[in-house]
Enzyme design. Structure first.
Site, PDB file in Angstrom:
ATOM      1  N   HIS A 193      -5.805  -0.229   5.570  1.00  0.00           N
ATOM      2  CA  HIS A 193      -5.593   0.658   6.733  1.00  0.00           C
ATOM      3  C   HIS A 193      -6.737   0.701   7.749  1.00  0.00           C
ATOM      4  CE1 HIS A 193      -7.845   3.236   4.090  1.00  0.00           C
ATOM      5  NE2 HIS A 193      -6.815   3.703   3.421  1.00  0.00           N
TER       6      HIS A 193
ATOM      7  N   ASN B  44      -6.155   9.684   6.356  1.00  0.00           N
ATOM      8  CA  ASN B  44      -7.458   9.094   6.124  1.00  0.00           C
ATOM      9  C   ASN B  44      -7.321   7.586   5.983  1.00  0.00           C
ATOM     10  OD1 ASN B  44     -10.062   8.552   5.422  1.00  0.00           O
ATOM     11  ND2 ASN B  44      -9.990   9.536   3.421  1.00  0.00           N
TER      12      ASN B  44
ATOM     13  N   HIS C  82       0.831  -1.208   0.000  1.00  0.00           N
ATOM     14  CA  HIS C  82       0.000   0.000   0.000  1.00  0.00           C
ATOM     15  C   HIS C  82       0.867   1.260   0.000  1.00  0.00           C
ATOM     16  CE1 HIS C  82      -3.901   2.005   1.695  1.00  0.00           C
ATOM     17  NE2 HIS C  82      -3.267   2.781   0.849  1.00  0.00           N
TER      18      HIS C  82
ATOM     19  N   LEU D 298       2.943   6.313  -5.161  1.00  0.00           N
ATOM     20  CA  LEU D 298       4.191   6.799  -5.760  1.00  0.00           C
ATOM     21  C   LEU D 298       3.972   8.048  -6.611  1.00  0.00           C
ATOM     22  CD1 LEU D 298       6.051   3.467  -6.626  1.00  0.00           C
ATOM     23  CD2 LEU D 298       6.068   4.807  -4.508  1.00  0.00           C
ATOM     24  N   ARG D 299       2.704   8.460  -6.758  1.00  0.00           N
ATOM     25  CA  ARG D 299       2.338   9.783  -7.305  1.00  0.00           C
ATOM     26  C   ARG D 299       2.660  10.019  -8.775  1.00  0.00           C
ATOM     27  NH1 ARG D 299      -1.151  10.472  -3.316  1.00  0.00           N
ATOM     28  NH2 ARG D 299      -0.276  11.314  -1.376  1.00  0.00           N
TER      29      ARG D 299
ATOM     30  N   ASN E 180      -4.459   6.040  -7.689  1.00  0.00           N
ATOM     31  CA  ASN E 180      -4.985   7.411  -7.720  1.00  0.00           C
ATOM     32  C   ASN E 180      -3.948   8.423  -8.215  1.00  0.00           C
ATOM     33  OD1 ASN E 180      -3.482   7.094  -5.373  1.00  0.00           O
ATOM     34  ND2 ASN E 180      -4.740   8.485  -4.165  1.00  0.00           N
TER      35      ASN E 180
ATOM     36  N   HIS F 112     -10.557   0.641   0.446  1.00  0.00           N
ATOM     37  CA  HIS F 112     -10.447   1.750   1.395  1.00  0.00           C
ATOM     38  C   HIS F 112     -11.860   1.940   1.962  1.00  0.00           C
ATOM     39  CE1 HIS F 112      -9.428   6.197   2.240  1.00  0.00           C
ATOM     40  NE2 HIS F 112     -10.737   6.166   2.310  1.00  0.00           N
TER      41      HIS F 112
ATOM     42  N   ASP G   2       0.789   2.847   3.707  1.00  0.00           N
ATOM     43  CA  ASP G   2      -0.010   3.920   3.109  1.00  0.00           C
ATOM     44  C   ASP G   2       0.877   5.150   2.882  1.00  0.00           C
ATOM     45  OD1 ASP G   2      -2.057   5.393   2.024  1.00  0.00           O
ATOM     46  OD2 ASP G   2      -3.183   5.648   3.882  1.00  0.00           O
TER      47      ASP G   2
ATOM     48  N   PHE H 212      -4.862  14.727   3.067  1.00  0.00           N
ATOM     49  CA  PHE H 212      -4.661  13.604   3.981  1.00  0.00           C
ATOM     50  C   PHE H 212      -3.380  12.859   3.599  1.00  0.00           C
ATOM     51  CE2 PHE H 212      -9.386  13.919   3.969  1.00  0.00           C
ATOM     52  CZ  PHE H 212      -9.646  13.900   5.333  1.00  0.00           C
TER      53      PHE H 212
END
Ligand SMILES: [Zn+2]
Length: 433
Positions: free
Chosen positions: A240, A286, A68, A71-72, A102, A187, A313, A331
């Site tokens: 999480h 979050n 989890h 890496l953007r 995401n 999630h 996370d 978050f």
């Protein structure tokens, strides 16, 4: 690549129930028998061509896995890139990470998945495995193409950061995932119950006047996932987990044989919602930090095997994004470079709730089983992904030395015990303390 002998380490390989002082042999990027190295020597090849690593007083274990991480890339390379995130993973002792979808564009189609895989192959020093979105653009309204995802090589599907609210759509997602053999991660957040909540709903949210994120907002979706897992006969992994009620629900369901599982992030056991008293946005995540009672429940869940996976996370954000009013801040916090030390400090050293080999099992065998990964073992023939750990090394977190591009951690300056000192991927040292 040089053949390598890792000498005199305490080899802990939970997959084979091995725990002994010994040597580990690596050749051509794989774990090999001692005889393979002996044959090399006898074949007259240059002795100095064999690398020797002294692992005295160190743990030698399968490379750690974190299922989890964010890496953007693509889209948010000012926070992190696949290259920098992989270096952060290596510095934390991780040889395999699963990145969340995401990004921008969202990983909700095979071409973005292919792009991430290509980028990882050219830039990442550890194994980066992509997950795909459950719904198109994480919108929760239309399913992503799950069949072509499986062919594109995702290891799981998740809308992480978001949560499919429509239970019927989620049922279809789990059914399709079952058909194509994809693990489902979720999630757990009920949008109506959580509303605009930013911190745990309780004493501190009331005192500070911040909108509350009630535990029931997580528990309601954990309960939904238990029902759908039973209905579809397919495992749903709850990401999480933060609330005691979620642990209770998972425990009861697992005792009946329902295929659900849960994961714990280090911040949810290292901190409580009291940490937000100074409005530190590095304590905004979050799901949110919760109460002492929730922390105790998470620890009990780890001890009795209700919660089987540890994950970070890892959620990098640039300083300018976090240095705003609490309500406005994004978050998430960094995780990869502090994760092993925090879990080792809290679970093994301080609270003594599990031993080192269970800790390693939760970072290797358990995630490998959940996602059907060809990883997490030191068996002969396996890829030589190996982590060397000094289990008692006392160290201080220094965020300015992080490999990550971001610095959003509440743990800067914390004193921890236990740290990875060398990370080896496919026989190559990719990080060394
Ligand atoms: Zn999430």
């Amino acid at each position: 690549m040089k053949p390598t002998i890792i000498r005199n380490g305490r080899i802990i390989d939970p997959a084979s129930k091995r725990d002994e002082i010994g040597d580990l042999y690596i050749s051509d990027g794989r774990i090999v028998e001692q005889s393979a190295i002996r044959d090399l020597r006898h074949s007259g090849s240059d002795q100095s061509a064999i690398e020797e690593i002294d692992a005295s007083d160190l743990i030698v274990c399968p490379g750690l896995i974190d299922i989890h991480v964010h890496l953007r890339e693509p889209g948010f390379v000012h926070k992190e890139t696949i290259e920098s995130g992989a270096r952060a993973a290596a510095a934390g002792g991780f040889t395999t990470v699963v990145c969340m979808p995401n990004t921008s564009p969202v990983a909700d189609n095979p071409s973005t998945i292919a792009w991430i895989k290509d980028r990882a192959a050219e830039a990442a020093c550890v194994n980066v495995l992509p997950s795909g979105a459950i719904s198109k653009n994480l919108g929760g309204e239309e399913l992503a193409p799950l069949g072509s995802f499986a062919r594109a090589g995702v290891v799981a599907i998740t809308d992480d950061g978001h949560c499919v609210q429509n239970h019927e759509l989620m049922r279809r997602a789990v059914e399709y995932a079952h058909m194509v053999g994809l693990p489902v991660l979720d999630h757990c957040q009920d949008y109506n119950l959580v509303g605009n909540g930013v911190v745990h709903e309780g004493y501190w949210s009331t005192l500070l006047g911040l909108p509350g994120w009630p535990a029931a907002g997580e528990e309601a979706i954990v309960a939904r996932n238990i029902l759908l897992s039973e209905l579809c006969d397919h495992e749903i992994h709850c990401q999480h987990i933060s609330a005691s009620g979620s642990v209770r629900l998972l425990r009861e369901a697992r005792s009946r044989g329902v295929k659900v599982s849960g994961e714990v992030c280090p911040h949810h056991i290292a901190l409580t919602d009291k940490a937000i008293e100074n409005f530190d946005t590095n304590c905004k995540m979050n799901p949110p930090l919760r109460s002492d009672k929730d922390v105790d429940a998470l620890l009990e869940g780890i001890v009795d095997g209700t919660l089987t996976i540890l994950a970070s996370d890892h959620a990098p954000h640039a300083s300018f994004e976090k240095e705003v009013e609490f309500d406005q801040a994004p978050f998430g916090i960094l995780g990869l470079e502090t994760e092993f030390g925090l879990f080792s400090e809290i679970l093994v050293h301080k609270r003594k709730v599990i031993d080192l080999s269970r800790l390693i099992e939760m970072f290797t065998v358990e995630p490998a089983r959940l996602l059907n990964l060809d990883a997490g073992t030191l068996a002969v023939g396996a890829a030589a992904d190996v982590t060397l750990i000094d289990p008692n090394l006392a160290w201080t977190v220094n965020a300015s030395e992080f490999q990550s591009l971001s610095r959003n951690t509440p743990f800067d300056g914390w004193k921890l015990r236990g740290r990875a000192v060398r990370t080896i991927v496919k026989g190559q040292t990719v990080w060394k303390l």
